[in-house]
Design an enzyme around this catalytic site. Structure first.
Site, short mmCIF file in Angstrom:
data_model
loop_
_atom_site.label_atom_id
_atom_site.label_comp_id
_atom_site.label_asym_id
_atom_site.label_seq_id
_atom_site.Cartn_x
_atom_site.Cartn_y
_atom_site.Cartn_z
N ASP A 82 0.86 -1.16 0.00
CA ASP A 82 0.00 0.00 0.00
C ASP A 82 0.91 1.23 0.00
O ASP A 82 2.14 1.12 0.07
CB ASP A 82 -0.95 -0.04 1.21
CG ASP A 82 -2.20 0.78 0.98
OD1 ASP A 82 -3.22 0.51 1.62
OD2 ASP A 82 -2.15 1.70 0.13
C1 GLC Z 1 -4.36 4.23 -0.19
C2 GLC Z 1 -5.24 3.07 0.21
C3 GLC Z 1 -5.33 1.98 -0.80
C4 GLC Z 1 -5.24 2.57 -2.20
C5 GLC Z 1 -3.87 3.16 -2.37
C6 GLC Z 1 -3.67 3.80 -3.73
O1 GLC Z 1 -3.56 4.62 0.87
O2 GLC Z 1 -4.93 2.46 1.46
O3 GLC Z 1 -6.57 1.29 -0.59
O4 GLC Z 1 -5.45 1.55 -3.17
O5 GLC Z 1 -3.57 4.12 -1.35
O6 GLC Z 1 -4.54 4.87 -3.92
#
Ligand code: GLC
Length: 749
Positions: free
Chosen positions: A292
């Site tokens: 993430d």
């Molecule tokens: C965010 C979220 C995740 C998302 C990612 C990209 O922090 O936790 O669910 O897909 O970043 O946007």
């Protein structure tokens, strides 16, 4: 810069000659091994920096969904240091970035374009928690398919969805993105959404690579606070939280996203147990794991890495393949390899997983296959998608209450002449889209006001906001109350703004924000019938309003066609069929609260002080899992069992006749639960094991059958094996988890 034309890969010809030499006809080689050979042929051409580039994912500056943004991302693409981009879309924008990588980098390895297509792309469907209340797997699969079509037509190849985190804590803002509290239902929905996103062939330009997230158990943070520690037994993890991730992988998801949280004392992003032992060794997952947002860099804050370099080593060796936004693989891989902290084999393993997905997406055959302007203009907001958005919103709404008011039920509204439309969500577009609405087209949103005007062209619809979402400003009450007193009915739309849910939006109190509930109570006092529409992304706490209101609909954030869907329901043009997939608590003190609770050694007994209960509130939720009313009534006949006992290879057939005993056609979600009465471990009072959503005309009955086998009765035992144990079982059938008829049967040795 001269570059080797990759899509005419000379090494492939050599590979085929070798295979022929081995007497193996290349055509007989499985597609898998053919794919592996293509991957190996590209890998063999790559430098270490290019390999690190394929393991790097950076956000564009088009949209930013986390705490950092690397301004030089375009130069990183041009230099081959970044092989994947997210938060960039439209054909025009993404084609330009792809052109840079294909024409200006040495090997021209095409970019992946990722985006959070969580509940629609340009056309937005209800938030996932809301759509899950449809209990309609085909509908949810179709939502994912249509979203993938819109997104792929907009130059995307990869979605960071579905969210499959089980959650039983509405203080956690991201409960909105998941599928509720139940493992069985959440697993079925996870698989349905993966099938929808990926279709049968990832190279189809109307499909996306799916991403199972957030692996794992992200939905169970201590105290419901986002990003907080997750701490649970391994049995609870494997029994209740792990299955939906596995269902998504089993459905063919080609990517998995590591979650921010720690589990068993190790951050997921650095966990060999999660990323290699379970995901690869137990499940045979062949795709790639992406972190993430800045997940690798956050290993320092977690306190398991002293510096960025060590963080990178921990992640790569754990089995994390792609680095979202930390830029650590890009910056530290060379040094870690040179001093032996990581091996070339570990690097190549990760690179091959990424290249494999790019081959599966057809990007090596044609890096521009997802960039077709005509397709983009024909698919986005197509009639099919807009119609589906309406149906999905209709089926997501849950009718909680529709009691008699002055002698008759308020809903459905019988052609009112004067409607007072009140509340901060009554004439609102952006908040109907909900959180994570990404590229959702706000201008396309049908407000509740527009929906009512479409549905009641002859009525006088007077609108007043009444109050805001937040704060204690009540100066708008007067106008709202005046309208209420001069109208036949009040339609009151209250709840949360989309900014109050989703990521980094945990709440310690779950009341309806601001003075909205006070406004509702004042409106009810006028004596004009009031229909309360609660639009939120999580269960809110509203015991007083629940006591005073005669009609309550829980509409979540219903998406682009929300206004039309709500007007259809208010008018009776569509009979509400939604059923809760998450319990609505009486107060925050009950949380976590969920239907599949254990009996404990002192089950609640109101007549006995020394039993498991509160002094100030019942143990039961305000509204239970599986609950939802209809404008008609359904009657359940006696549950029949095909036998009083079954062996391990037998099937128990459970039958029940359901009748529509009302005056309106409607849909009912008939639910089946079981209980393992005595086990080697404590077992829940009930667990969902089956459901059927049926449509019945008035006066019509339908006999339903459910089939149960020993496999359906299995659970994770003390040895972490999934196994059914012989003994007495209960089987329960009914309209929700709190209204069930129980029968008994035995599973024989
Ligand atoms: C965010 C979220 C995740 C998302 C990612 C990209 O922090 O936790 O669910 O897909 O970043 O946007």
């Amino acid at each position: 810069m001269r570059r080797t034309p990759l899509y005419i890969i000379p090494l492939l010809a050599v590979t085929i000659l070798i295979l022929k030499g081995c007497g193996m006809n290349p055509r007989s080689v499985s597609e898998e091994s053919e794919l592996d050979r293509k991957v190996d042929s590209v890998l063999a051409l790559m430098t270490l920096e290019e390999k690190a580039g394929q393991l790097t994912l950076l956000t564009s500056d088009w949209d930013v969904t986390g705490p950092t943004m690397r301004k030089e991302y375009v130069e990183d693409i041009r230099s081959g240091r970044c092989g994947n981009i997210f938060n960039a879309h439209t054909v025009a924008y993404n084609r330009n970035l792809q052109k840079i990588t294909v024409e200006e980098t040495r090997l021209g390895i095409p970019l992946l374009f990722g985006y959070d297509v969580v509940h629609g792309h340009r056309t937005i469907f209800p938030i996932p928690l809301g759509e899950a209340c449809s209990w309609n797997l085909e509908l949810m699969e179709k939502s994912a398919r249509l979203a993938a079509g819109e997104a792929a037509a907009s130059g995307l190849t990869w979605t960071f969805a579905p969210v499959v985190d089980i959650s039983r804590d509405p203080r956690w803002g991201r409960v909105s993105e998941g599928n509720g509290e139940d493992t069985y239902l959440g697993s079925l929905i996870a698989a349905a959404r993966v099938r929808g996103f990926q279709g049968e062939d990832l190279s189809d330009p109307y499909t996306l690579a799916a991403c199972i997230k957030h692996y794992a158990a992200y939905g169970a943070p201590v105290a419901g606070r986002d990003y907080n520690t997750v701490d649970m037994s391994e049995i609870a993890f494997r029994q209740d939280y792990l299955p939906p991730y596995r269902a998504g992988v089993a459905a063919g998801a080609v990517t998995v996203m590591a979650s921010f949280n720690e589990l068993f004392g190790v951050p997921a992003t650095a966990s060999p147990y999660l990323m290699t032992r379970i995901l690869r060794e137990e499940w045979g997952f062949k795709g790639f794991v992406v972190t993430d947002y800045t997940g690798i860099d956050e290993l320092r804050a977690h306190g398991v890495a002293a510096d960025r370099r060590q963080a990178g080593i921990l992640a790569l060796t754990a089995g994390v393949d792609m680095d979202m936004q930390s830029a650590i693989y890009m910056e530290t891989m060379q040094g870690a390899l040179e001093d032996g902290s990581i091996t070339l084999e570990e690097i190549d393993r990760a690179v091959k997983r990424v290249l494999r997905v790019k081959f599966q997406l057809g990007l090596f055959d044609d890096p521009y296959r997802y960039f077709d302007d005509r397709r983009e203009s024909s698919v986005v907001h197509s009639q099919e998608i807009m119609e589906h958005a309406l149906q999905s919103a209709r089926e997501s709404v849950v009718l909680l209450k529709n009691e008699a008011f002055k002698g008759s039920a308020i809903l459905p509204l019988a052609s009112p002449r004067r409607i007072a439309l009140i509340g901060p969500l009554a004439d609102n577009q952006v908040d109907l889209l909900g959180s994570w609405h990404g590229a959702g087209d706000i201008d396309q949103v049908v407000t509740l006001r527009a929906g009512l005007m479409n549905r009641y062209p002859g009525a006088t619809i007077s609108y007043a906001p009444g109050c805001g979402f937040e704060g204690d400003e009540v100066s708008g009450f007067g106008e709202a109350l005046r309208l209420a007193r001069s109208s036949d009915v009040v339609v009151l739309a209250i709840g949360e703004s989309q900014a109050r849910s989703g990521e980094a939006a945990s709440r310690s109190e779950l009341g309806i924000p601001g003075v909205q509930e006070e406004l509702a109570l004042e409106l009810i006092k006028t004596g004009t019938p009031v229909v309360v529409l609660i639009m939120a992304e999580r269960p809110l706490v509203f015991p007083l309003l629940n006591e005073k209101a005669s009609a309550i609909l829980y509409a979540w954030h219903p998406g682009t066609r929300g206004g039309d869907a709500l007007a259809d329901i208010l008018s009776g043009n569509y009979n509400p069929s939604g059923k809760l997939v998450i319990s609505i608590p009486r107060n925050v003190g009950q949380i976590p609260i969920y239907y599949s609770a254990k009996p404990t050694g002192r089950p609640m007994d109101p007549g006995n002080k020394f039993t498991s209960k509160y002094l100030d509130v019942p143990n039961t939720p305000l509204y239970p899992f599986g609950y939802g009313r209809s404008y008609t009534t359904f009657e359940y006949g006696e549950t029949g069992l095909s036998s009083e006992s079954i062996g391990r290879s037998d099937t128990l057939v459970v039958s029940v006749t359901v009748s529509n005993t009302g005056a309106t056609a409607g849909e009912e979600v008939v639910q089946l639960y079981t209980r393992d009465v005595v086990g080697s471990l404590t077992r829940p009072l009930k667990e969902l094991k089956g459901f059927q959503k049926i449509y019945l005309e008035p006066g019509v009955s339908k006999r339903l059958q459910f089939r149960l086998t020993a496999g359906d009765l299995a659970f994770v035992n003390g040895k972490l094996e999934r196994m059914a144990e012989p003994g007495e079982f209960r089987v329960m059938v009914g309209p929700d988890s709190a209204h069930l008829e129980e029968k008994t049967f035995t599973l024989k040795e």
